[in-house]
Design an enzyme around this catalytic site. Sequence first.
Site, PDB file in Angstrom:
ATOM      1  CE  LYS A 280      -4.097  -1.936  -0.108  1.00  0.00           C
ATOM      2  NZ  LYS A 280      -4.990  -1.766   0.952  1.00  0.00           N
ATOM      3  CD  GLN A 351      -2.884  -8.821   9.677  1.00  0.00           C
ATOM      4  OE1 GLN A 351      -4.208  -8.826   9.872  1.00  0.00           O
ATOM      5  NE2 GLN A 351      -2.539  -7.273   9.333  1.00  0.00           N
ATOM      6  CG  ASP A 386      -1.750  -5.055   2.118  1.00  0.00           C
ATOM      7  OD1 ASP A 386      -2.898  -5.160   2.075  1.00  0.00           O
ATOM      8  OD2 ASP A 386      -1.135  -4.135   2.775  1.00  0.00           O
ATOM      9  CG  ASP A 422      -3.990  -6.299  14.516  1.00  0.00           C
ATOM     10  OD1 ASP A 422      -4.150  -5.279  14.395  1.00  0.00           O
ATOM     11  OD2 ASP A 422      -4.335  -6.913  13.109  1.00  0.00           O
ATOM     12  CG  ASN A 423      -8.302  -6.923  13.949  1.00  0.00           C
ATOM     13  OD1 ASN A 423      -8.935  -6.029  14.374  1.00  0.00           O
ATOM     14  ND2 ASN A 423      -7.670  -6.505  12.880  1.00  0.00           N
ATOM     15  CD  GLU A 451      -6.959  -3.618  17.106  1.00  0.00           C
ATOM     16  OE1 GLU A 451      -7.293  -2.811  16.203  1.00  0.00           O
ATOM     17  OE2 GLU A 451      -6.788  -4.968  16.645  1.00  0.00           O
ATOM     18  CE  LYS A 569      -3.980   2.608   9.397  1.00  0.00           C
ATOM     19  NZ  LYS A 569      -5.277   1.892   9.348  1.00  0.00           N
ATOM     20  CE1 TYR A 570      -2.000   1.462   4.937  1.00  0.00           C
ATOM     21  CE2 TYR A 570      -3.074   3.507   5.799  1.00  0.00           C
ATOM     22  CZ  TYR A 570      -3.149   2.120   5.263  1.00  0.00           C
ATOM     23  OH  TYR A 570      -4.283   1.404   5.828  1.00  0.00           O
TER      24      TYR A 570
END
Length: 696
Positions: A280, A351, A386, A422-423, A451, A569-570
Amino acid sequence: MIKPADGRSRVVIEEIEPSVNSGRHPARRVLGEEVQVRAAIFADGHDQVRARLLYKHSSERRWRFVSMTAGVNDAWTGSFTVDRLGMWNYSILAWVDHFTTWLSDLRKRLAAQPAALAVAGLDATGPLASGGLQAGAQTASGEIPLAFRTGAILLEHAAVRARGADGRKLANVAANLMALAEENRALYGFPLTQEQVDLAEEYPDLSFTTRWDPDLCLWVDRERARFSAWYELFPRSAAKEPGRHGTFADVEAQLPEISAMGFDILYLPPIHPIGRAFRKGKNNSVTAAPDDVGSPWAIGDTEGIAAPAHPDDNGGHKSILPQLGTFDDFARLVQATHASGMEIALDIAFQCSPDHPWVKHHPEWFNIRPDGTIQYAENPPKKYQDIYPLNFESTDWRGLWDELYSVFEFWIKRGVLVFRVDNPHTKAMPFWEWCLGSLRSKYPEVIFLAEAFTRPHPMYWLAKVGFTQSYTYFTWRNTKYELQSYLEEITQPPVSDFFRPNFWPNTPDILHKALQDGGRPAFMIRCILAATLTANWGIYGPAFELSENAPAAPASGKTESEEYLNSEKYEIRQRDRNAPGTLVPLITEVNRIRRENPALQRNDTLRFHPTDNSMFLCYSKSAPGNTLLVIVNLDPVHDQSGWTDLDLAALGLAPGETFFVDDLLTGARYTWRDRRNFVVLRPGVQPAHILRIEQP
């Protein structure tokens, strides 16, 4: 459920607290805390009941116990102090106690002697009171010698159970009681000393007990699980020189500033290699420029990775992004963080980017589409090419579970004892129960922050199976009613027995409209609320200190963007947290107040107090010798004023009392009286009072 040891066991035990899902999951406490256990315990008739609270650490073979105390309406309580990390067990043992029943009845009989003698026409104050039996006295006192004989038999049985010196003492008491019965006095006094009663009660008849089954469990964490302040920082943005990729050494250089603000956990987003395929670009663009750094959550890249940490993980979750530094650099950062009074929290995001080594070595761990390609993450119509999510229905699910467990253990062995996950609600729930249970049994000091911005049941279930703390709905609770009702839910049993909230006013993913519209005053308000309503809180900085509030896209109709414009984040974002207008002084002061006041280091004493202004949120917290009252103006635009209506009992005050309050934010001192006191709060200047009450 209760399990009688014999059909003659007559006691009922129910409504035990704490009990999470009837003992399916452990309640949660912190090392050194006193655990209060409550239950309803009763039996038929008027016989006396006794109960013991049994408890032990899971590593102990023998149970410890304390006697429970009876209250009104068959409510019993007992407590024990947890002195070791890890899993504890507790239960309740209860029985009809014939000795204490006999004692109770005997006292009633003895108290009734004067009336009985009067009925018989005898004088309770005359010579019959101490002499032998005379005409008519048998009618007045004949039941008491019989009661003494009954007591003597009970004490003889207790002597057998006691044995040794205690047994001989109880046998002597029984013999003396039998001798008294043979005297057939007209009037008797109480025949036992308190010491003798206490000794007999140490050896109860447990032939017909009721035991709660199965045993209940309790998990004990270290202190930081209950009280902590988190600071999130992107290491790649830590360099001082514009445009340069930050390193672990650059993060180390910022430790003094972060520690000085009062934070004790430094949370780093994923530090692993970042995938190149479908990377990204800035502002989440689907097309990346050659120099775009990508999202740290797109984990995995095999290029440029030397000395693989694991044969199947050369560039994955057990590797470090080369631009950040080496494992030696990371070890120095961990050591320096500890030296500054803080500790590192790592982000664990299960992930993978398409370049992750797991994709090559274990394609069976992913969802394969009919065309043979791996399914990327999507939430139609949104697509995240991604990122590849893991398939927890894989035929090699056991191999997948073991590898994910090993990721945690890999970093634990490198000094990391805090993880932000995360998640977790998008991963298989049974996996978390197994993984966290296995890790905690081996490393009980580890802390896990979930989270999981999801529905209440999954969020709470994750806490039940081992997540130490959790993000919450705080970000989306902004009105007085929303905040009060939500806090009353999560800080009181049954939820508070297993769920520890961690309040964050912002995250890299969440810039709420309240901050977008309210600007710097709104950031001040949310800072004070987050830090004083709960004992665990955190911020994403330096965005928070600088009150950054520009969204990625303006609100359109009913849709609102909670993404940051130019999101970190990017891309790399270098800022000076001490720039003009910074909230560093306020954050530092609030964290200092938290550290110096034990009342703010817990959630269970939170109480809300009415006011006549709906824009005021008024609440108190207390600890022994320390009571704080907080009043916050929820309006980031207008001055607000109004009257409090204090619950004086919750504050340890008497009606009509005059008392002093010290504002810990400003140093001002006020004289208040009784329930109603006038308050004025100005957004951006003095949006709140944090008042310490001086007890008269």
